[in-house]
Design an enzyme around this catalytic site. Structure first.
Site, PDB file in Angstrom:
ATOM      1  NE  ARG A  70      12.429   6.420 -16.389  1.00 51.82           N
ATOM      2  CZ  ARG A  70      13.412   5.713 -15.849  1.00 51.82           C
ATOM      3  NH1 ARG A  70      14.629   6.174 -15.840  1.00 51.82           N
ATOM      4  NH2 ARG A  70      13.198   4.523 -15.330  1.00 51.82           N
ATOM      5  CG  ASP A 205       2.505  -0.635   7.414  1.00 51.41           C
ATOM      6  OD1 ASP A 205       2.004  -1.614   6.810  1.00 51.41           O
ATOM      7  OD2 ASP A 205       3.304  -0.760   8.354  1.00 51.41           O
ATOM      8  CG  HIS A 206       0.076  -3.129   2.173  1.00 53.30           C
ATOM      9  ND1 HIS A 206       1.413  -3.129   1.873  1.00 53.30           N
ATOM     10  CD2 HIS A 206      -0.273  -4.403   2.351  1.00 53.30           C
ATOM     11  CE1 HIS A 206       1.847  -4.366   1.884  1.00 53.30           C
ATOM     12  NE2 HIS A 206       0.854  -5.169   2.162  1.00 53.30           N
ATOM     13  CE  LYS A 210      -2.956  -7.101   4.481  1.00 51.38           C
ATOM     14  NZ  LYS A 210      -3.602  -7.559   3.256  1.00 51.38           N
ATOM     15  CG  HIS A 268       4.099  -4.706   6.812  1.00 55.08           C
ATOM     16  ND1 HIS A 268       3.654  -3.492   6.365  1.00 55.08           N
ATOM     17  CD2 HIS A 268       4.605  -5.327   5.723  1.00 55.08           C
ATOM     18  CE1 HIS A 268       3.904  -3.391   5.079  1.00 55.08           C
ATOM     19  NE2 HIS A 268       4.481  -4.492   4.668  1.00 55.08           N
TER      20      HIS A 268
END
Lengths: 516, 338
Positions: A70, A205-206, A210, A268
């Site tokens: 924005r 999903d970080h 990994k 996770h």
């Protein structure tokens, strides 16, 4: 004469210049449109990850980024802002002005509100211009770095402006949470599916990005020696710990609505558990791997209401003094209700109802303000069937395989060895593999890995809708019981390993939590 | 200087070294040292070379490719001379309590003792792990006894750009039958990767069959091995895409000798593909300007040094089909041009 586009249709296209032995995976020409471009995630994670991919020369020559938010800003102002963010938040990597200047030529900005249909019309014009001048071939990755409440509106706007279809591929990436319970997760999916096919939806999903989580697959399925042990005959229990030493760090408002069970375990840690416990897939194709992960999640035994309190523990940290400094309790954090019932610690015992894992408990815990930041999986093996060496403590020190995810990614195997000298005294020793020091290479950040995968179209490390639903299916019964309980919070001091009830839960199964 | 080396004694010295390291490190704790080894890396150098250059490359490689490193320093002498010393290379990973150490052996030898070396080096190689021989000198490569040493190598590394006769060395490598890594080829990875990246675009890929000309500009008057390699690789790739281009060799006397300064892939059709990659800079920082149709971009390559080249080659212990195909064709191109 054939025009190039006719040839495109007629030939099976394969790049003859590929040399997979030496070249890294490459991203085809595309543009990434980031909604919420002025937000923290973009500044801290997304742009640094994209810059790093540019630094590694993984991006196509005409790669482009369009930031949308924005705040009124010009392209140059956005570039300057991102320059500073990338230089500040880049992890383990030098910032090179020359690389940045080439990368920044492909960065554009467009002010717009997700609630305003005109913003999407403008975006369509902007993407067309970029396609022409940067040769992005109509490929677009939409990244929703916004509040989850805006996901459906953003997808709808993209669809209404005709941006979900085009000359090239169109994909959308969303961040967790994917709903706050099973019903809302299904509702969100239905809204996304009105615009995008499931195969084009990338739920990030970080944790799965990994290196060590990926290395679990290599470790399990690339080696012949461990898989025969990977079952109820040899494994006594599995512990998965995701501990954070910090508190809510200004995210009290958000966290109060989420809690540890929703924020960490539902996504996770159950994904990690699925990676640990899944069956081998026949191939390493994205859907083959995800099918196995989903199957495992569906086999997690769903707790009955009367089983929940015996197999789960909710906790909340109270104030404490750590390292000479006063640390507030959760209820004293800014934006948190002074009577909050939110779990800053959650632990649960899950069982997997299949032949491989029947009867093996999976103990999972996650919490804030625990003694240290550590995420690891500990697989405890059964003791030797007969104690040849008498009482040498081998019961107290079982064989353990520890897969460390952070902070020092690596794998350790603990076994007993004879202590030097006379007599037969045993002591535990550890055989260590440290990811960083063994390969010496910088590991890519989770966002580098996952963005690269999304642009290549590899969804292996992304969560599919059936996986989201299966994990909500395992967690929702716990949430339902907890919601009707009034816990006596706080029940653990900041800087400790969680509530006593969590120790008792394991003791009932004849186990103890490890101290990572 | 002594004239013999007993491998058993060297191995005993290594064992003693580990005991000493274990005692020295962190005496208050039991964390000890971690021994790491993934290969035996034998490096042959001239005695005139600065040994610190070689050892600093070895040190940089250790964390990623831990090895038993054996450096053999040769001197031109008719007398038989051989001596050795052992030491270790240790590093403490950030935030850890335990050192990681690798073994290093330095052997000094005269040319005359070359026939004695293979029986010394063979028992010093770590069991069950690959042996890599890196020959840093064209002179040593040409010695008649060199094949004896090369015979124990699973992979032989050399740099053909240091050899005076490019067609000759390319033919010799091809005829060796060994798994070879040529650093002149390794230096091309970044440029090849860039070309490959461009053709990840399906639009450009579809234009490949129309490429009629490959133009390679290089410094000096005769093409170095790298130019033959690059031409061979590009021709192979283009032919597999259905193109049959000719190669134009363009010497640029003003450019640094041996360097490729421009690569062009040109279609005969006026609206066909026109790709030009200009390469500038030195080994520490090379840049590429890519011009394809109306799009111009700029890429920075990482430095090219012994460490980065070896790091890449040591990651490929086995055969490299793309290299071997390119070598065969490069050798043919060089012979034709000769």
């Amino acid at each position: 004469m054939d025009r190039p586009c006719d040839k495109l249709k007629n030939m099976a296209l394969e790049n003859p210049f590929q040399d997979p032995l030496r070249f890294e995976r490459r991203i085809p020409e595309c543009a990434v449109a980031i909604f919420g471009a002025n937000g923290d995630l973009t500044k801290r994670k997304l742009l640094p990850a994209l810059y790093r991919l540019a630094y590694e020369r993984r991006l196509s020559p005409g790669f482009a980024v369009v930031g949308i938010s924005r705040t009124p800003m010009s392209d140059d102002q956005f570039r300057a802002s991102m320059h500073d963010s990338v230089a500040k938040f880049l992890e383990d990597s030098p910032f090179d002005e020359e690389v940045w200047s080439a990368f920044a030529q492909g960065i554009f900005y467009m002010p717009g509100d997700i609630g305003d249909p005109q913003a999407f019309t403008n975006l369509a014009v902007s993407l067309k211009q970029i396609e022409d001048c940067r040769k992005t071939a109509g490929n677009v990755l939409f990244y929703l770095s916004t509040q989850p409440s805006q996901y459906a509106a953003a997808a709808k706007g993209i669809g209404a402006a005709g941006l979900a279809e085009g000359k090239g591929w169109r994909r959308i990436v969303i961040e967790k949470p994917f709903g706050h319970d099973l019903e809302s997760a299904r509702g969100l999916s239905n809204e996304l599916h009105e615009v995008f096919r499931e195969s084009d939806i990338y739920r990030i999903d970080h944790y799965l990005g990994k290196e060590t989580v990926q290395n679990i697959l290599a470790f399990r399925f690339g080696n012949g020696i461990f898989e025969p042990l990977w079952n109820r005959r040899y494994v006594k229990s599995v512990q998965i710990t995701a501990a954070e030493s910090i508190g809510v760090e200004g995210r009290g408002g958000y966290y109060q609505e989420a809690g540890a069970l929703r924020d960490m375990i539902q996504n996770h840690l159950l994904q990690i558990m699925a990676t640990i416990a899944m069956e081998p897939s026949a191939t390493f194709q994205p859907d083959a791997v995800r099918d196995e992960r989903a199957k495992l999640l569906r086999t997690i035994r769903v707790m009955k209401p009367d089983e929940v309190l015996a197999n789960s523990v909710s906790g909340q940290y109270g104030p404490a003094r750590i390292g000479g400094a006063d640390v507030p309790g959760f209820r004293q954090e800014r934006g948190v209700d002074s009577q909050s019932q939110t779990d800053t610690y959650a632990a649960a015992t899950f069982f997997v109802d299949n032949w491989r894992w029947a009867g093996v408990p999976f103990f999972i815990r996650s919490g804030k303000r625990l003694p240290k930041r550590v995420t690891e999986i500990a697989i405890q093996f059964n003791s030797a069937p007969h104690a040849v060496f008498g009482d040498n403590g081998d019961e107290a020190t079982p064989n353990l395989l520890i897969l460390r995810i952070q902070p020092e990614e690596g794998i350790s195997l603990r076994f007993l060895s004879k202590r030097p000298g006379a007599g037969m005294k045993l002591r535990p020793v550890s055989m260590d593999f440290n990811y960083g020091s063994s390969f010496g290479e910088r590991s890519p950040t989770a966002y580098e890995t996952l963005l690269l995968d999304a642009m290549i179209g590899d969804a292996t490390l992304y969560t599919r809708q059936d996986m989201v639903e299966a994990s909500w299916g395992a967690v929702e019964p716990i949430l339902n019981v907890w919601q009707n309980q009034k816990f006596e919070f706080p029940n653990y001091d900041a800087g400790t390993w969680g509530p006593k009830a969590a120790d008792e839960m394991l003791a009932r199964h004849g186990h103890n939590w490890r101290t990572p | 200087m002594s004239t013999t080396i007993q491998p058993e004694r060297v191995l005993r010295e290594l064992a003693e070294l580990w005991v000493t390291l274990g005692k020295e490190s962190d005496p208050g704790h039991s964390s000890g040292v971690l021994r790491a080894c993934a290969m035996t890396l034998i490096t042959l150098v001239e005695e005139s070379e600065d040994p610190s250059d070689v050892w600093s490359t070895m040190a940089a490689l250790m964390p990623e490719h831990p090895s038993r490193a054996i450096v053999i320093r040769f001197r031109e002498s008719a007398a038989r001379e051989l001596s050795s010393r052992v030491f270790s290379q240790c590093w403490m990973p950030f935030g850890h309590r335990r050192q990681i150490c690798c073994e290093q052996i330095e052997i000094s030898a005269s040319d005359a003792s070359l026939p004695d070396l293979a029986p010394v080096v063979l028992p010093l190689a770590v069991a069950d792990l690959p042996v890599i021989v890196w020959c840093r000198s064209a002179r040593l490569f040409g010695l008649p006894e060199f094949p004896q040493i090369a015979k124990i190598a699973h992979k032989l590394l050399l740099d053909s750009s240091a050899f005076p006769d490019p067609p000759g060395i390319l033919a010799q490598i091809q005829g060796s039958g060994k798994v070879v890594g040529d650093l002149a080829w390794t230096r091309l990875t970044r440029v090849r990767e860039l070309i490959s990246q461009i053709f990840e675009s399906r639009n450009y890929l579809a234009q490949l069959p129309g490429v009629a000309q490959v133009k390679l500009t290089f410094g000096g008057s005769v093409p170095p091995p790298a130019v033959y390699y690059l031409a061979a690789w590009i021709l192979d790739c283009l032919e597999s895409a259905g193109a049959h281009p000719r190669v134009d060799w363009e010497p640029a006397l003003g450019d640094p000798a041996g360097q490729i300064s421009r690569v062009e892939l040109l279609s005969s059709a006026p609206d066909g593909l026109r790709l030009a990659i200009g390469i500038s800079g030195d080994r520490d920082r090379r840049c590429a300007e890519v011009q394809i149709d109306s799009l111009a971009t700029h890429t920075v390559f990482p430095p090219d040094n012994d460490y980065s080249l070896l790091r890449e080659e040591l990651s490929i212990p086995g055969r490299d089909a793309v290299y071997e195909r390119s070598l065969a064709r490069a050798s043919k191109l060089a012979a034709e041009k000769k």
